[in-house]
Motif scaffolding. Structure first.
Motif, PDB file in Angstrom:
ATOM      1  N   SER A  23       0.749  -1.142   0.045  1.00  0.00           N
ATOM      2  CA  SER A  23       0.149  -0.028  -0.068  1.00  0.00           C
ATOM      3  C   SER A  23       0.744   1.242  -0.120  1.00  0.00           C
ATOM      4  CB  SER A  23      -0.808  -0.082   1.223  1.00  0.00           C
ATOM      5  OG  SER A  23      -1.457   1.143   1.609  1.00  0.00           O
ATOM      6  N   GLY A  75       0.025   4.143   1.510  1.00  0.00           N
ATOM      7  CA  GLY A  75      -0.259   4.716   2.810  1.00  0.00           C
ATOM      8  C   GLY A  75       1.010   5.184   3.758  1.00  0.00           C
ATOM      9  N   LYS A  83       1.834   6.135  -5.711  1.00  0.00           N
ATOM     10  CA  LYS A  83       0.779   5.796  -4.965  1.00  0.00           C
ATOM     11  C   LYS A  83       0.699   6.427  -3.927  1.00  0.00           C
ATOM     12  CE  LYS A  83       0.519   1.129  -4.436  1.00  0.00           C
ATOM     13  NZ  LYS A  83       0.749  -0.120  -4.331  1.00  0.00           N
ATOM     14  N   LEU A  84       1.933   6.970  -3.365  1.00  0.00           N
ATOM     15  CA  LEU A  84       1.686   7.830  -1.741  1.00  0.00           C
ATOM     16  C   LEU A  84       1.249   9.176  -2.274  1.00  0.00           C
ATOM     17  CD1 LEU A  84       2.344   8.416   1.004  1.00  0.00           C
ATOM     18  CD2 LEU A  84       4.701   9.126   0.291  1.00  0.00           C
ATOM     19  N   ILE A 124      -0.962  10.039  -4.597  1.00  0.00           N
ATOM     20  CA  ILE A 124      -2.335   9.824  -4.892  1.00  0.00           C
ATOM     21  C   ILE A 124      -3.187   9.671  -3.613  1.00  0.00           C
ATOM     22  CG2 ILE A 124      -4.124   8.304  -5.752  1.00  0.00           C
ATOM     23  CD1 ILE A 124      -2.396   7.482  -7.899  1.00  0.00           C
ATOM     24  N   LYS A 125      -2.635   8.956  -2.505  1.00  0.00           N
ATOM     25  CA  LYS A 125      -3.268   9.028  -1.059  1.00  0.00           C
ATOM     26  C   LYS A 125      -3.387  10.376  -0.694  1.00  0.00           C
ATOM     27  CE  LYS A 125      -3.087   4.104  -0.389  1.00  0.00           C
ATOM     28  NZ  LYS A 125      -4.597   3.937  -0.470  1.00  0.00           N
ATOM     29  N   ILE A 165      -6.002  12.783  -2.024  1.00  0.00           N
ATOM     30  CA  ILE A 165      -7.062  12.333  -1.421  1.00  0.00           C
ATOM     31  C   ILE A 165      -7.436  13.007  -0.390  1.00  0.00           C
ATOM     32  CG2 ILE A 165      -8.737  10.405  -0.683  1.00  0.00           C
ATOM     33  CD1 ILE A 165      -7.243   8.580  -2.946  1.00  0.00           C
ATOM     34  N   SER A 166      -6.162  12.906   0.867  1.00  0.00           N
ATOM     35  CA  SER A 166      -6.327  13.222   1.974  1.00  0.00           C
ATOM     36  C   SER A 166      -6.431  14.850   2.153  1.00  0.00           C
ATOM     37  CB  SER A 166      -4.992  12.981   3.020  1.00  0.00           C
ATOM     38  OG  SER A 166      -5.044  11.479   2.995  1.00  0.00           O
ATOM     39  N   SER A 184      -9.128  12.215   7.162  1.00  0.00           N
ATOM     40  CA  SER A 184      -8.029  12.152   5.963  1.00  0.00           C
ATOM     41  C   SER A 184      -6.939  10.836   6.153  1.00  0.00           C
ATOM     42  CB  SER A 184      -7.276  13.329   5.465  1.00  0.00           C
ATOM     43  OG  SER A 184      -6.782  13.832   7.081  1.00  0.00           O
ATOM     44  N   PRO A 227      -7.270   7.056   4.379  1.00  0.00           N
ATOM     45  CA  PRO A 227      -6.726   6.219   3.286  1.00  0.00           C
ATOM     46  C   PRO A 227      -5.353   5.695   3.447  1.00  0.00           C
ATOM     47  CG  PRO A 227      -7.666   8.382   2.827  1.00  0.00           C
ATOM     48  CD  PRO A 227      -7.674   8.126   4.143  1.00  0.00           C
ATOM     49  N   HIS A 228      -4.663   6.184   4.781  1.00  0.00           N
ATOM     50  CA  HIS A 228      -3.257   5.865   5.056  1.00  0.00           C
ATOM     51  C   HIS A 228      -3.116   4.623   6.207  1.00  0.00           C
ATOM     52  CE1 HIS A 228      -1.404   9.351   2.731  1.00  0.00           C
ATOM     53  NE2 HIS A 228      -2.814   9.918   3.324  1.00  0.00           N
TER      54      HIS A 228
END
Length: 243
Positions: free
Chosen positions: A132, A134, A181-182, A184-185, A188-189, A226, A229-230
């Motif tokens: 992941s 996150g 990937k990080l 993107i998260k 989102i946060s 937020s 997601p992590h």
């Protein structure tokens, strides 16, 4: 005489001393005498399993026995096996699987043969990219992958420059994928926080309150949400979904 088995409580593999019943029935002796006969291995295991089934004994590792688990703690028919015991057993099993997965990463082998090396490197990087992105998820896995990659690259730099270049290229691509990937998260946060800040301010202002006071409340609530997601789900990582 001992044999390798899996704990019925936590699922960890360990070496179990042969029981008195196994010795009595001759299973232990047969297993020892026939240990080098590969074609009889399945039969020996079957005999041992039959002896265990007849005795009702379960393989339970020393750690679980020290915590008070016994044969009565295994299965649905034993007394004294509460849902709390089941929860502890499941947590212990997951921890054992997690520990074993970390150990596998640390001991990951990169063969010297060019074709096998390329295959191993590709699999290693693909597995790393399954983690992941996150901030809090799969931290142990990602850290161990990085340490193993750095150790191998340091070794290959002088011993095999061609393998070093191949591994270094693929590892940089994998690292870039993980950073994406990080990112993107994190976006989102940020969006979650922004929505709560603006929404809280507007709602407070519409209620004849202070926009900035509402925005501050939104910041607090949005900041808490937020984080989701992590947050890791279990131990994460698809290669250990059985956890």
């Amino acid at each position: 005489m001992s044999y390798e088995t899996r704990c019925a409580i936590c699922g960890r593999k360990y070496w179990q001393e042969s029981s008195g019943l196994a010795k009595f029935t001759g299973v232990a002796g047969a297993a020892e005498d026939l240990s080098n006969a590969a074609f009889l291995g399945a039969g020996v295991k079957l005999l041992r399993a039959g002896a265990k089934a007849a005795s009702g004994k379960k393989d339970i590792c020393p750690d679980c026995r020290r915590q008070g688990y016994s044969e009565n703690s295994v299965g649905g028919g034993g007394s004294g096996y509460s849902s709390e015991d089941a929860g502890r057993a499941e947590s212990k099993r997951k921890a054992a699987v997690h520990k074993e997965a970390i150990r596998d990463i640390k001991n990951y082998e990169f063969p010297e043969d060019d074709r096998e090396f390329n295959r191993a490197v590709n699999n290693f990087c693909d597995d790393y990219c399954e983690c992941s992105g996150g901030l809090m998820a799969d931290r142990d896995y990602k850290k161990t992958y990085k340490q193993r990659a750095e150790r191998e690259l340091k070794f290959l730099k002088d011993s095999n420059p061609a393998h070093f270049d191949k591994f270094n290229e693929l590892w940089e691509e994998a690292s870039a994928t993980m950073k994406k990937k990080l990112k993107i998260k994190l976006i989102i946060s940020g969006v979650i926080i922004g929505v709560f800040v603006i929404g809280g301010g507007i709602l407070m202002a519409a209620d004849n309150g202070n926009f900035f006071f509402g925005a501050f409340d939104g910041l607090c609530f949005g900041g808490a949400i937020s984080i989701f997601p992590h947050i890791p789900r279990g131990f994460g990582k698809t290669k250990t979904d059985n956890e």
